[in-house]
Design a protein around this motif. Structure first.
Motif, PDB file in Angstrom:
ATOM      1  N   ALA A 121     -65.757  11.448  13.153  1.00  0.00           N
ATOM      2  CA  ALA A 121     -65.808  10.064  13.474  1.00  0.00           C
ATOM      3  C   ALA A 121     -66.632  10.018  11.864  1.00  0.00           C
ATOM      4  O   ALA A 121     -65.992   9.011  10.961  1.00  0.00           O
ATOM      5  CB  ALA A 121     -65.736   9.486  14.012  1.00  0.00           C
ATOM      6  N   SER A 151     -65.164  10.225   8.729  1.00  0.00           N
ATOM      7  CA  SER A 151     -64.056   9.908   7.940  1.00  0.00           C
ATOM      8  C   SER A 151     -64.038   8.554   8.337  1.00  0.00           C
ATOM      9  O   SER A 151     -63.435   7.614   7.424  1.00  0.00           O
ATOM     10  CB  SER A 151     -62.846   9.846   9.254  1.00  0.00           C
ATOM     11  OG  SER A 151     -63.332   9.675  10.559  1.00  0.00           O
ATOM     12  N   LEU A 152     -65.437   8.213   8.453  1.00  0.00           N
ATOM     13  CA  LEU A 152     -66.629   6.767   8.199  1.00  0.00           C
ATOM     14  C   LEU A 152     -66.889   7.258   6.881  1.00  0.00           C
ATOM     15  O   LEU A 152     -66.940   5.860   5.925  1.00  0.00           O
ATOM     16  CB  LEU A 152     -66.576   6.268   9.157  1.00  0.00           C
ATOM     17  CG  LEU A 152     -66.138   5.783  10.730  1.00  0.00           C
ATOM     18  CD1 LEU A 152     -66.901   5.214  11.391  1.00  0.00           C
ATOM     19  CD2 LEU A 152     -64.795   4.596   9.975  1.00  0.00           C
ATOM     20  N   TYR A 203     -65.073   5.920  26.594  1.00  0.00           N
ATOM     21  CA  TYR A 203     -66.299   5.468  26.798  1.00  0.00           C
ATOM     22  C   TYR A 203     -67.011   6.798  27.137  1.00  0.00           C
ATOM     23  O   TYR A 203     -68.551   7.057  27.165  1.00  0.00           O
ATOM     24  CB  TYR A 203     -67.071   4.361  27.259  1.00  0.00           C
ATOM     25  CG  TYR A 203     -66.375   3.168  26.029  1.00  0.00           C
ATOM     26  CD1 TYR A 203     -67.115   3.424  24.696  1.00  0.00           C
ATOM     27  CD2 TYR A 203     -64.992   2.708  26.368  1.00  0.00           C
ATOM     28  CE1 TYR A 203     -66.370   2.787  23.792  1.00  0.00           C
ATOM     29  CE2 TYR A 203     -64.685   1.325  24.707  1.00  0.00           C
ATOM     30  CZ  TYR A 203     -65.567   2.111  23.630  1.00  0.00           C
ATOM     31  OH  TYR A 203     -65.030   1.170  23.081  1.00  0.00           O
ATOM     32  N   TYR A 223     -62.196  13.689  26.780  1.00  0.00           N
ATOM     33  CA  TYR A 223     -61.650  13.398  25.518  1.00  0.00           C
ATOM     34  C   TYR A 223     -60.436  13.797  26.433  1.00  0.00           C
ATOM     35  O   TYR A 223     -59.436  13.486  25.953  1.00  0.00           O
ATOM     36  CB  TYR A 223     -62.000  13.752  24.878  1.00  0.00           C
ATOM     37  CG  TYR A 223     -63.362  13.065  23.954  1.00  0.00           C
ATOM     38  CD1 TYR A 223     -62.662  12.105  23.129  1.00  0.00           C
ATOM     39  CD2 TYR A 223     -64.891  14.377  24.080  1.00  0.00           C
ATOM     40  CE1 TYR A 223     -63.774  11.831  23.006  1.00  0.00           C
ATOM     41  CE2 TYR A 223     -65.536  13.523  22.971  1.00  0.00           C
ATOM     42  CZ  TYR A 223     -65.003  11.868  22.526  1.00  0.00           C
ATOM     43  OH  TYR A 223     -66.189  11.198  21.780  1.00  0.00           O
ATOM     44  N   VAL A 236     -60.524   3.716  16.501  1.00  0.00           N
ATOM     45  CA  VAL A 236     -61.753   3.641  16.186  1.00  0.00           C
ATOM     46  C   VAL A 236     -63.121   4.180  16.181  1.00  0.00           C
ATOM     47  O   VAL A 236     -63.617   4.604  15.285  1.00  0.00           O
ATOM     48  CB  VAL A 236     -61.993   1.479  15.916  1.00  0.00           C
ATOM     49  CG1 VAL A 236     -63.481   1.431  15.514  1.00  0.00           C
ATOM     50  CG2 VAL A 236     -61.111   1.011  15.157  1.00  0.00           C
ATOM     51  N   GLY A 237     -62.456   5.067  17.365  1.00  0.00           N
ATOM     52  CA  GLY A 237     -64.210   5.541  17.764  1.00  0.00           C
ATOM     53  C   GLY A 237     -63.328   6.258  17.543  1.00  0.00           C
ATOM     54  O   GLY A 237     -65.271   7.375  16.518  1.00  0.00           O
ATOM     55  N   ILE A 238     -62.565   7.262  16.786  1.00  0.00           N
ATOM     56  CA  ILE A 238     -62.801   8.272  16.227  1.00  0.00           C
ATOM     57  C   ILE A 238     -62.554   8.181  14.862  1.00  0.00           C
ATOM     58  O   ILE A 238     -62.356   9.415  14.532  1.00  0.00           O
ATOM     59  CB  ILE A 238     -61.580   9.385  16.748  1.00  0.00           C
ATOM     60  CG1 ILE A 238     -60.272   8.325  17.151  1.00  0.00           C
ATOM     61  CG2 ILE A 238     -61.653   9.654  18.542  1.00  0.00           C
ATOM     62  CD1 ILE A 238     -59.341   9.396  17.204  1.00  0.00           C
ATOM     63  N   GLY A 239     -62.169   7.057  14.346  1.00  0.00           N
ATOM     64  CA  GLY A 239     -62.814   6.989  12.983  1.00  0.00           C
ATOM     65  C   GLY A 239     -61.399   7.021  12.181  1.00  0.00           C
ATOM     66  O   GLY A 239     -61.264   6.925  10.928  1.00  0.00           O
ATOM     67  N   ASP A 240     -60.560   6.792  13.551  1.00  0.00           N
ATOM     68  CA  ASP A 240     -59.034   7.100  12.727  1.00  0.00           C
ATOM     69  C   ASP A 240     -59.245   5.643  12.191  1.00  0.00           C
ATOM     70  O   ASP A 240     -58.273   4.720  13.003  1.00  0.00           O
ATOM     71  CB  ASP A 240     -57.652   7.965  13.594  1.00  0.00           C
ATOM     72  CG  ASP A 240     -56.695   8.216  11.829  1.00  0.00           C
ATOM     73  OD1 ASP A 240     -56.556   7.951  10.976  1.00  0.00           O
ATOM     74  OD2 ASP A 240     -56.320   8.759  12.749  1.00  0.00           O
ATOM     75  N   LEU A 241     -58.737   4.864  10.499  1.00  0.00           N
ATOM     76  CA  LEU A 241     -58.583   3.171  10.687  1.00  0.00           C
ATOM     77  C   LEU A 241     -57.733   3.296  10.697  1.00  0.00           C
ATOM     78  O   LEU A 241     -56.724   2.660  10.931  1.00  0.00           O
ATOM     79  CB  LEU A 241     -60.005   3.069   9.937  1.00  0.00           C
ATOM     80  CG  LEU A 241     -61.235   2.786   9.850  1.00  0.00           C
ATOM     81  CD1 LEU A 241     -62.300   2.093   8.971  1.00  0.00           C
ATOM     82  CD2 LEU A 241     -61.613   2.942  11.355  1.00  0.00           C
ATOM     83  N   VAL A 301     -60.814  -7.415  10.356  1.00  0.00           N
ATOM     84  CA  VAL A 301     -62.219  -6.336  10.325  1.00  0.00           C
ATOM     85  C   VAL A 301     -62.110  -5.476   9.925  1.00  0.00           C
ATOM     86  O   VAL A 301     -62.630  -4.600   8.671  1.00  0.00           O
ATOM     87  CB  VAL A 301     -62.693  -6.624  11.568  1.00  0.00           C
ATOM     88  CG1 VAL A 301     -64.108  -5.550  11.562  1.00  0.00           C
ATOM     89  CG2 VAL A 301     -63.403  -7.784  12.332  1.00  0.00           C
ATOM     90  N   LEU A 302     -61.027  -4.534   9.587  1.00  0.00           N
ATOM     91  CA  LEU A 302     -59.758  -3.196   8.897  1.00  0.00           C
ATOM     92  C   LEU A 302     -59.542  -4.271   7.534  1.00  0.00           C
ATOM     93  O   LEU A 302     -59.978  -3.633   6.924  1.00  0.00           O
ATOM     94  CB  LEU A 302     -59.039  -3.453   9.695  1.00  0.00           C
ATOM     95  CG  LEU A 302     -59.073  -2.666  11.188  1.00  0.00           C
ATOM     96  CD1 LEU A 302     -58.300  -1.778  11.911  1.00  0.00           C
ATOM     97  CD2 LEU A 302     -60.247  -1.781  11.268  1.00  0.00           C
ATOM     98  N   ARG A 360     -62.938  -4.503   5.189  1.00  0.00           N
ATOM     99  CA  ARG A 360     -63.480  -3.063   5.218  1.00  0.00           C
ATOM    100  C   ARG A 360     -62.866  -3.302   3.609  1.00  0.00           C
ATOM    101  O   ARG A 360     -63.281  -1.990   3.013  1.00  0.00           O
ATOM    102  CB  ARG A 360     -63.067  -1.892   5.701  1.00  0.00           C
ATOM    103  CG  ARG A 360     -64.531  -2.101   7.132  1.00  0.00           C
ATOM    104  CD  ARG A 360     -64.070  -1.431   8.559  1.00  0.00           C
ATOM    105  NE  ARG A 360     -64.608   0.083   8.228  1.00  0.00           N
ATOM    106  CZ  ARG A 360     -65.666   1.029   7.455  1.00  0.00           C
ATOM    107  NH1 ARG A 360     -66.399  -0.037   7.819  1.00  0.00           N
ATOM    108  NH2 ARG A 360     -65.557   2.624   6.650  1.00  0.00           N
TER     109      ARG A 360
END
Lengths: 383, 455
Positions: free
Chosen positions: A327, A330-331, B312, B316, B348-353, B379-380, B383
């Motif tokens: 993650a 990717s950010l 959380y 997974y 968002v948590g795994i960074g895949d926007l 917000v997206l 960015r």
């Protein structure tokens, strides 16, 4: 009332008998109540002030300049910039020779985000009075918003020549930092510090700049100074705590953070640092809990994800670590250490193929520093 | 015949709430009213961590009448349907809720009504106690004719020399239904003097809650707990009042006490679970939700919560299956929207926007009023440096949910960045009203005030 009327009747014949020379009409002076308006304004008694202004404007049919001016100031304080701008424009029409009115018009334009228009009005005001540092300073700020850094610097320096004050130096320092000229920024801040040696904002900013340049001793000095003046300064605490942390003083840093946490409980960087303190003290569960709160508060911060990955790696939870690290990648692309940690996680997960490509990626990003480390790890796990 | 539980919470209608004259203080002291404004200190997790409802109350773990929006301050706020509630509020409870109870009476029987109330000699029936009680229940519950029921009850209690607690409770119920809370209170109290009953305590508590005296209600329940220690319904009522007063820590304590007595109480399990989730303990929340699943609760919301807890707590392997199950169990568009919204958070948590963006878009496709999704989309967009889109989305979000501080604050920050300080100031003030303790809003406001005060 009735008595007056009775009394008036007998006097009438006398005035007829002795016609006096007519006195000049007793015109009220327009400005006669300005002092009262001013008094109310500086006492922040805005309600009374507004009532008085209304009365005054009715009496003078809206041409009392000072009343309009103060009304506009009050409106601006209430956040009604557009209405305030209109009133300042009225002022400028009533008294076109005053640079103050023009300055206020320009300031309203600036507050509304119309920087180009503001620059024009400021230039006009400068024509009326070219020895005013405020005009130069504000022009500089406007140019800064218009991304014209060289002109902005020029105006700010001019403002400083006319009058040495803290405001322009702060802005100038910011511009230096934006240009990457840390040396210049430090010089500017030092000059400002001579003018106001107790400004905590200046002290912390200077400390942070030193910290970024790696001058820890000096940074600590200034941050410490800032904290003596204001012990609950959030920025200062964070920076000072960070330095203590890097020297391994985890307990002291934690006690500092405790002060900040009570005043700013929703700060992600703060929770991140607290988490890393616990990590340093080998309290991994607490560290993860704090870091997760930091992540909850700002889910886009790759540094928190990086730290979470690191902590999970040392907890030997490689799958979780992999998720956090991927993650983070990717950010935020292009950090070699991230790829390296990812590769470590992948190696433990026995995915040699991807681990290899991750190592290669890390190596291609960072040629010199981690090269040694990388190759050692690489060989250790592949053989 | 369906017996309606009179004790259980009933939802106040718009008319009762906005035209309410029963509460004593219009501006109550903090901590003594259910009708508090949003401007108050939060016990437990702050709104930055735990989302809030329209009235600024933290979300509860269990949907029951009254938890969604609390007591609105204005008519406009009262009429707006809260996003998380499925139905609009009834206009008044008299027409909204109880009319259904009377529907049986609206069926026309071929031989005329079973009992013709208007031709009944009530005083005659009041003299035979056994018949009177049955007749009263018929009139009250089946015919829904409170006036006649009240008359019968009054006659009967007189006939019993005011010594029968049962009739007093019934009188109280009638008065409560008619909105005469003080009279109801008197009847219930006098009934309690004859006979301690759990029901009576609960009715009294309900009366006090309607009169906006939560502390008196609490002391009433405490009295009830002294006489009937560890009574489940009383514990539940106490916990609910604590929860409505934003005192989540004591609410959770009472729910835990309740679970010791009745370990299959769904409401308690769900509330404790959600409390753990929002206090950084998703692993423990997961255990509570799993318990619910074992008990046979099988719906979209539960799987939704399970999925979030799994994410959380870093389980997974279970996340996506839980959300898939939730999607397949969703009964309407709103539920589908909620699942997609949470999936957006996972993305968002795994960074895949990109995935997050699509999830939030899907949320909006299913529920066009989803203010949180608008905010997150903004917000997206921010960015990606799409300022105009972000502004539009934030404005939509703020208009849909004025009780959330996030869109206001984001809008203020965005406006501040591009130099439009007036909009920033206005938005920051709204954000402050929604969440007074938010430090970043305070800092922004301070900065703006300095700008405005500088001459």
């Amino acid at each position: 009332m009735a008595e007056d009327a009775v009394a008036a009747v007998p006097t009438e014949p006398t005035t007829l008998r002795k016609p006096r020379i007519k006195k000049a009409p007793d015109l009220p002076i327009l400005e006669r109540r300005n002092w009262l308006i001013h008094l109310h304004y500086v006492r922040k008694d805005y309600e009374a002030c507004k009532a008085l202004i209304k009365e005054q404007l009715q009496a003078t049919e809206g041409v009392c300049e000072y009343a309009v001016y103060v009304q506009a100031l009050i409106l601006r304080l209430e956040g009604k910039i557009q209405e305030s701008l209109e009133l300042f424009q009225t002022c400028a029409i009533l008294n076109p020779t005053s640079p103050d009115n023009l300055k206020q018009v320009a300031r309203s334009l600036f507050l509304l985000g119309k920087h180009r228009a503001a620059v024009e009005v400021y230039n006009e005001a400068a024509r009326l009075n070219n020895k005013d540092w405020e005009i130069c300073h504000n022009l500089g700020v406007c140019y800064l918003y218009l991304k014209d850094l060289s002109k902005s610097k020029e105006q700010l320096n001019l403002a400083l020549q006319l009058h040495r004050q803290e405001l322009s130096t702060m802005t100038l320092g910011k511009i230096h930092l934006m240009e990457g000229d840390t040396e210049g920024a430090i010089q500017t801040y030092l000059q400002a510090l001579q003018l106001s040696p107790e400004s905590t904002e200046l002290l912390t900013t200077l400390g942070l700049v030193y910290l970024q340049n790696g001058l820890f001793q000096k940074a600590f000095e200034y941050l410490g100074n800032a904290l003596t003046y204001d012990p609950s300064n959030y920025k200062g605490i964070l920076a000072a705590g960070c330095m203590m942390q890097s020297h391994g003083d985890y307990d002291v840093a934690l006690s500092k953070y405790r002060v900040a946490a009570s005043s700013v409980p929703e700060s992600s960087p703060l929770w991140n640092n607290i988490g890393m303190c616990f990590y340093g003290k080998k309290k991994y569960v607490a560290a993860i809990s704090c870091l997760k709160r930091a992540l909850y508060l700002s889910p886009f911060d790759w540094r928190v994800l990086y730290n979470l990955g690191l902590v999970h790696l040392s907890m030997q939870q490689y799958a979780s670590a992999f998720h956090f690290l991927s993650a983070a990648i990717s950010l935020h692309h292009g950090n070699a250490t991230l790829y390296m940690l990812l590769a470590v996680a992948l190696t433990y997960l026995e995915d040699t193929e991807n681990a290899k490509s991750s190592y290669q990626q890390a190596a291609s990003l960072d040629q010199c520093v981690n090269m040694m480390l990388l190759s050692i790890i690489y060989y250790l796990y592949l053989t | 015949m369906v017996y309606v539980d009179e004790i259980d919470v009933d939802q106040e209608g718009i008319a009762e709430m906005t035209l309410d004259e029963n509460s004593i203080a219009q501006v109550a002291r903090p901590g003594t009213s259910l009708r508090q404004a949003t401007a108050k200190k939060h016990e437990g997790p702050s709104p930055a961590v735990r989302p809030v409802t329209q009235s600024g109350r933290p979300l509860t773990g269990f949907v029951r009448p009254g938890t969604q929006s609390g007591r609105p301050g204005t008519m406009e706020q009262a009429i707006r349907t809260p996003r998380t509630a499925h139905t609009a509020r009834p206009i008044t409870s008299a027409s909204g809720r109880y009319i259904r109870l009377g529907t049986a009476s609206m069926l026309t029987n071929p031989d005329g009504p079973f009992i013709n109330l208007s031709r009944l000699n009530l005083s005659k029936y009041a003299h035979s106690p056994n018949l009177a009680k049955t007749l009263f229940e018929y009139i009250f519950h089946h015919e829904n004719d409170v006036k006649n029921a009240l008359e019968l009850a009054a006659l009967a209690t007189e006939n019993a020399q005011f010594k029968d607690w049962w009739w007093k409770v019934q009188l109280g119920k009638c008065y409560y239904r008619l909105g005469l809370f003080r009279e109801a209170e008197n009847q219930f109290k006098s009934a309690l003097a004859h006979q301690d009953m759990v029901d009576t305590f609960l009715y009294l508590g309900k009366v006090y809650a309607r009169m906006d005296q939560p502390l008196t209600a609490l002391s009433m329940y405490k009295q009830g707990l002294d006489r009937f220690p560890k009574e489940v319904t009383l514990l539940c009522a106490v916990a609910r009042i604590h929860e409505e007063m934003n005192n989540l820590t004591s609410a959770t304590e009472y729910y835990k006490e309740l679970l010791k007595q009745d370990n299959t109480h769904v409401e308690a399990i769900a509330c404790i679970g959600s409390n753990h989730f929002y206090t950084d303990q998703p692993e423990i929340a997961l255990r509570f939700y799993r318990r619910l699943l074992q008990m046979g609760v099988y719906n979209c919301e539960l799987f939704n919560n399970l999925g979030l807890c799994c994410f959380y707590a870093q389980q997974y392997d279970m996340i996506l299956t839980s959300f898939e199950r939730a999607l397949s169990l969703a009964e309407n568009d709103e539920e589908v929207a909620e699942v997609w919204y949470n999936l957006g958070h996972v993305a968002v948590g795994i960074g895949d926007l990109n995935l997050a963006y699509q999830c939030f878009k899907l949320t909006l496709a299913n529920n066009n009023d989803h203010a949180e999704a608008y905010n997150n989309l903004a917000v997206l967009e921010m960015r990606k440096n799409h300022v105009e889109q972000a502004r539009a989305l934030l404005q939509t979000s703020a208009a849909l949910a004025p009780h959330m501080y996030e869109p206001h604050f984001n809008f203020a920050c965005l406006s501040d960045k591009i130099g439009d300080l007036q909009s920033s100031y206005v938005a920051a003030q709204k954000s402050e009203a929604a969440f007074p303790d938010h430090v970043e809003t305070q800092q922004l406001l301070e900065k703006l005030r300095q700008h405005f005060a500088m001459i």
